[in-house]
Enzyme design. Structure first.
Site, mmCIF file in Angstrom:
data_model
loop_
_atom_site.group_PDB
_atom_site.id
_atom_site.type_symbol
_atom_site.label_atom_id
_atom_site.label_comp_id
_atom_site.label_asym_id
_atom_site.label_seq_id
_atom_site.Cartn_x
_atom_site.Cartn_y
_atom_site.Cartn_z
ATOM 1 N N ASP A 13 -3.588 -2.828 -6.371
ATOM 2 C CA ASP A 13 -4.637 -2.978 -7.390
ATOM 3 C C ASP A 13 -4.110 -3.638 -8.664
ATOM 4 O O ASP A 13 -4.569 -3.337 -9.771
ATOM 5 C CB ASP A 13 -5.288 -1.620 -7.724
ATOM 6 C CG ASP A 13 -5.747 -0.897 -6.473
ATOM 7 O OD1 ASP A 13 -6.370 -1.567 -5.633
ATOM 8 O OD2 ASP A 13 -5.453 0.301 -6.326
ATOM 9 N N LYS A 16 -4.308 -8.954 -7.591
ATOM 10 C CA LYS A 16 -3.852 -10.072 -6.749
ATOM 11 C C LYS A 16 -5.012 -10.996 -6.398
ATOM 12 O O LYS A 16 -4.851 -12.200 -6.325
ATOM 13 C CB LYS A 16 -3.238 -9.541 -5.447
ATOM 14 C CG LYS A 16 -1.957 -8.765 -5.660
ATOM 15 C CD LYS A 16 -1.413 -8.215 -4.350
ATOM 16 C CE LYS A 16 -2.244 -7.101 -3.744
ATOM 17 N NZ LYS A 16 -2.287 -5.852 -4.513
ATOM 18 N N GLY A 40 -8.559 -3.917 -1.078
ATOM 19 C CA GLY A 40 -9.769 -4.311 -1.784
ATOM 20 C C GLY A 40 -9.383 -5.324 -2.837
ATOM 21 O O GLY A 40 -8.753 -4.981 -3.823
ATOM 22 N N HIS A 41 -9.691 -6.580 -2.583
ATOM 23 C CA HIS A 41 -9.328 -7.646 -3.522
ATOM 24 C C HIS A 41 -10.592 -8.148 -4.204
ATOM 25 O O HIS A 41 -11.488 -8.676 -3.550
ATOM 26 C CB HIS A 41 -8.607 -8.780 -2.789
ATOM 27 C CG HIS A 41 -7.289 -8.353 -2.214
ATOM 28 N ND1 HIS A 41 -6.692 -8.968 -1.153
ATOM 29 C CD2 HIS A 41 -6.449 -7.352 -2.571
ATOM 30 C CE1 HIS A 41 -5.539 -8.374 -0.879
ATOM 31 N NE2 HIS A 41 -5.377 -7.384 -1.722
ATOM 32 N N GLN A 224 -2.006 -4.406 -0.771
ATOM 33 C CA GLN A 224 -1.371 -3.185 -1.311
ATOM 34 C C GLN A 224 -0.291 -3.609 -2.326
ATOM 35 O O GLN A 224 -0.500 -4.578 -3.021
ATOM 36 C CB GLN A 224 -0.811 -2.296 -0.201
ATOM 37 C CG GLN A 224 -1.884 -1.568 0.611
ATOM 38 C CD GLN A 224 -2.502 -2.415 1.705
ATOM 39 O OE1 GLN A 224 -1.813 -3.104 2.421
ATOM 40 N NE2 GLN A 224 -3.807 -2.359 1.848
HETATM 41 P P1 IMP Z 1 -3.707 3.724 4.125
HETATM 42 O O1 IMP Z 1 -3.240 2.341 3.814
HETATM 43 O O2 IMP Z 1 -5.178 3.853 4.299
HETATM 44 O O3 IMP Z 1 -2.919 4.331 5.258
HETATM 45 O O4 IMP Z 1 -3.362 4.643 2.842
HETATM 46 C C1 IMP Z 1 -2.025 4.931 2.473
HETATM 47 C C2 IMP Z 1 -1.872 4.921 0.967
HETATM 48 O O5 IMP Z 1 -2.001 3.586 0.490
HETATM 49 C C3 IMP Z 1 -2.924 5.738 0.216
HETATM 50 O O6 IMP Z 1 -2.332 6.301 -0.927
HETATM 51 C C4 IMP Z 1 -3.943 4.685 -0.201
HETATM 52 O O7 IMP Z 1 -4.660 5.081 -1.344
HETATM 53 C C5 IMP Z 1 -3.015 3.529 -0.502
HETATM 54 N N1 IMP Z 1 -3.679 2.217 -0.395
HETATM 55 C C6 IMP Z 1 -4.022 1.557 0.741
HETATM 56 N N2 IMP Z 1 -4.576 0.378 0.442
HETATM 57 C C7 IMP Z 1 -4.575 0.274 -0.893
HETATM 58 C C8 IMP Z 1 -5.001 -0.750 -1.803
HETATM 59 O O8 IMP Z 1 -5.482 -1.823 -1.431
HETATM 60 N N3 IMP Z 1 -4.832 -0.480 -3.133
HETATM 61 C C9 IMP Z 1 -4.256 0.674 -3.570
HETATM 62 N N4 IMP Z 1 -3.848 1.662 -2.766
HETATM 63 C C10 IMP Z 1 -3.995 1.454 -1.429
#
Ligand code: IMP
Length: 443
Positions: A13, A16, A40-41, A224
């Site tokens: 977040d 990007k 989420g971009h 991420q």
């Molecule tokens: P997962 O990717 O759904 O397995 O989640 C694992 C961790 O990564 C959790 O803490 C999510 O909140 C975090 N996470 C996954 N995708 C994002 C993103 O795009 N932005 C911020 N945190 C993310």
């Protein structure tokens, strides 16, 4: 030919989406290498908000090919929801615009179900995942049980793989009290996706190789952030893919020498979604103020993001593990008018000062951040187009950050729109020509 890798240096977040969208006119191809629709971009274009999850953030520029690498996991329903929404907004997202690797793994119906069970089982040690089935899909990949996008092109193979995977899951599903999976129903659903996804499927490694040999430029897009990387993040509170720079080579099938520069996207403060250690977290009114001013609510799940001060220990670490050349500093406008701004310069741990980011979460949980307070800047940064127009106190703040993270700032983002951007460092010209970018996006 000059290729640039753009990735996040914190817990995701960082903004990007905006930077990738902005820089896209200097590239022919934007290629994502990991993650899935957990990302989420957000991109703003003339007051219109567009949130991308799976499709690379270059899609808003017609003529740019968007590539989804083998390092991703794809939920077909999410893919077609997103392409459909884009088409509905007049943005082409057909097979002429988007290529999907045959090696990408598919998220199957059992993945979100088993993820819920494993998150519940962890109780207060839950990761706080997005519950999209991302982690279980990567687990099956490592367990050699995964169904890949290319398997959709042979329905016999697809059926066999589904039958085998369902058999392997049966005892877990029984023990967890989940309803039994029906392999035939799942096969019929995915055979339906096969017809729709077929035209998008490519050997992405070969495609990129051919295009690069023609002199085309590629922007590699991370999702991420560094601290959510499976290996280099705050394990186990991480995502399940390689979001750091090395992931770009394996996640797309390109040689590391094809990456000519690495731009780290860094927020002027820190946020994190989900559980896990966060040394500079602000659990007070200031944290809530930053969240509100920065609109820090998840683009994928809508969850409120945890907020804290800038952590130079973490970002310096990110610069190291990714080989970052330059930083794009985002959202400093959120800090305008907040008075003096603390920046974390080191961690105190059991009487010692740590200057390096510890990889063990139990150490990270215990560290006490050491802060240096920097003078804030009262006025907004909005409207600044050239570095000289930035307030003096902000420029000083930026210089201190550069010293602490041992990396120069190339771009400052002063707002959500493409035009709200200041190019500081013309050295980025080796790969990206700011004049070309400005002309293409009309700023
Ligand atoms: P997962 O990717 O759904 O397995 O989640 C694992 C961790 O990564 C959790 O803490 C999510 O909140 C975090 N996470 C996954 N995708 C994002 C993103 O795009 N932005 C911020 N945190 C993310």
């Amino acid at each position: 030919m000059a290729n640039l890798l753009v990735l996040g240096t914190q817990w995701g977040d960082e903004g990007k989406g905006k930077i990738v969208d902005l820089l896209t006119p200097a590239f022919d191809i934007v290629a994502r290498y990991q993650g899935g629709h957990n990302a989420g971009h957000t991109v703003w274009v003339r007051g219109r908000k567009i949130v991308l999850h799976l499709i690379p953030s270059g899609i808003l520029h017609p003529g740019t090919l968007c590539v989804i690498g083998n390092g991703l996991v794809i939920a077909p329903a999410a893919f077609f929801k997103e392409t459909g929404d884009l088409e509905g907004q007049g943005v082409g997202a057909g097979p002429d615009r988007v290529a999907v690797s045959r090696g990408a793994h598919l998220i199957m119906p059992w993945h979100p179900l088993s993820e819920k069970v494993s998150e519940d089982r962890r109780g207060d040690k839950r990761i706080g995942t997005t519950c999209r089935g991302i982690g279980p899909a990567y687990e099956d990949k490592a367990a050699r049980l995964g169904v890949r996008a290319g398997d959709l092109t042979d329905l016999g193979v697809l059926r066999e793989k589904i039958v085998d995977a369902v058999a392997a899951k049966a005892s877990l599903f029984r023990a967890s009290g989940l309803p039994a999976l029906d392999p035939e129903a799942i096969y019929r659903e995915y055979a339906g996706w096969a017809e729709k996804l077929g035209p998008y499927l490519r050997d992405v490694s070969e495609l990129l190789d051919e295009r690069m040999k023609l002199g085309q430029n590629v922007l590699f897009e991370g999702a991420q952030g560094t601290l959510l990387d499976l290996d280099h993040g705050t394990y186990p509170y991480v995502t399940s893919s390689s979001s750091t720079a090395g992931g770009a080579a394996t996640g797309l099938g390109v040689g590391p020498r094809m990456i000519h520069g690495v731009l780290g996207i860094t927020k002027a403060y820190t946020t994190r979604v989900g559980s896990g250690p966060f040394p500079t977290e602000l659990s007070d009114e200031m944290g809530r103020t930053i969240a509100k001013r920065g609109d820090e609510f998840g683009a994928t799940t809508g969850r409120a993001r945890r907020c804290g001060w800038f952590d130079a220990v973490a970002v310096r670490y990110a610069c190291r593990v990714n080989g970052i050349d330059r930083i794009a500093l985002t959202k400093p406008d959120v800090l305008a008018g907040l008075g003096d701004i603390p920046v974390c310069t080191g961690y105190r741990y059991r009487g010692q000062v740590l200057r390096s980011f510890p990889s063990e979460p139990w150490i990270l949980k215990e560290v006490i951040p050491e802060y240096r307070s920097l003078p804030g800047w009262p006025g907004s940064l909005h409207g600044a187009a050239e570095p000289e127009a930035l307030p003096r106190a902000f420029a000083d703040y930026m210089r201190v950050l550069e010293d602490l993270i041992e990396t120069k700032v190339a771009i400052v983002s002063t707002g959500v729109e493409r035009g709200e951007t200041v190019f500081i460092d013309e050295e980025l010209r080796g790969i990206v020509d700011p004049a070309k970018v400005r002309a293409a996006v009309g700023v």
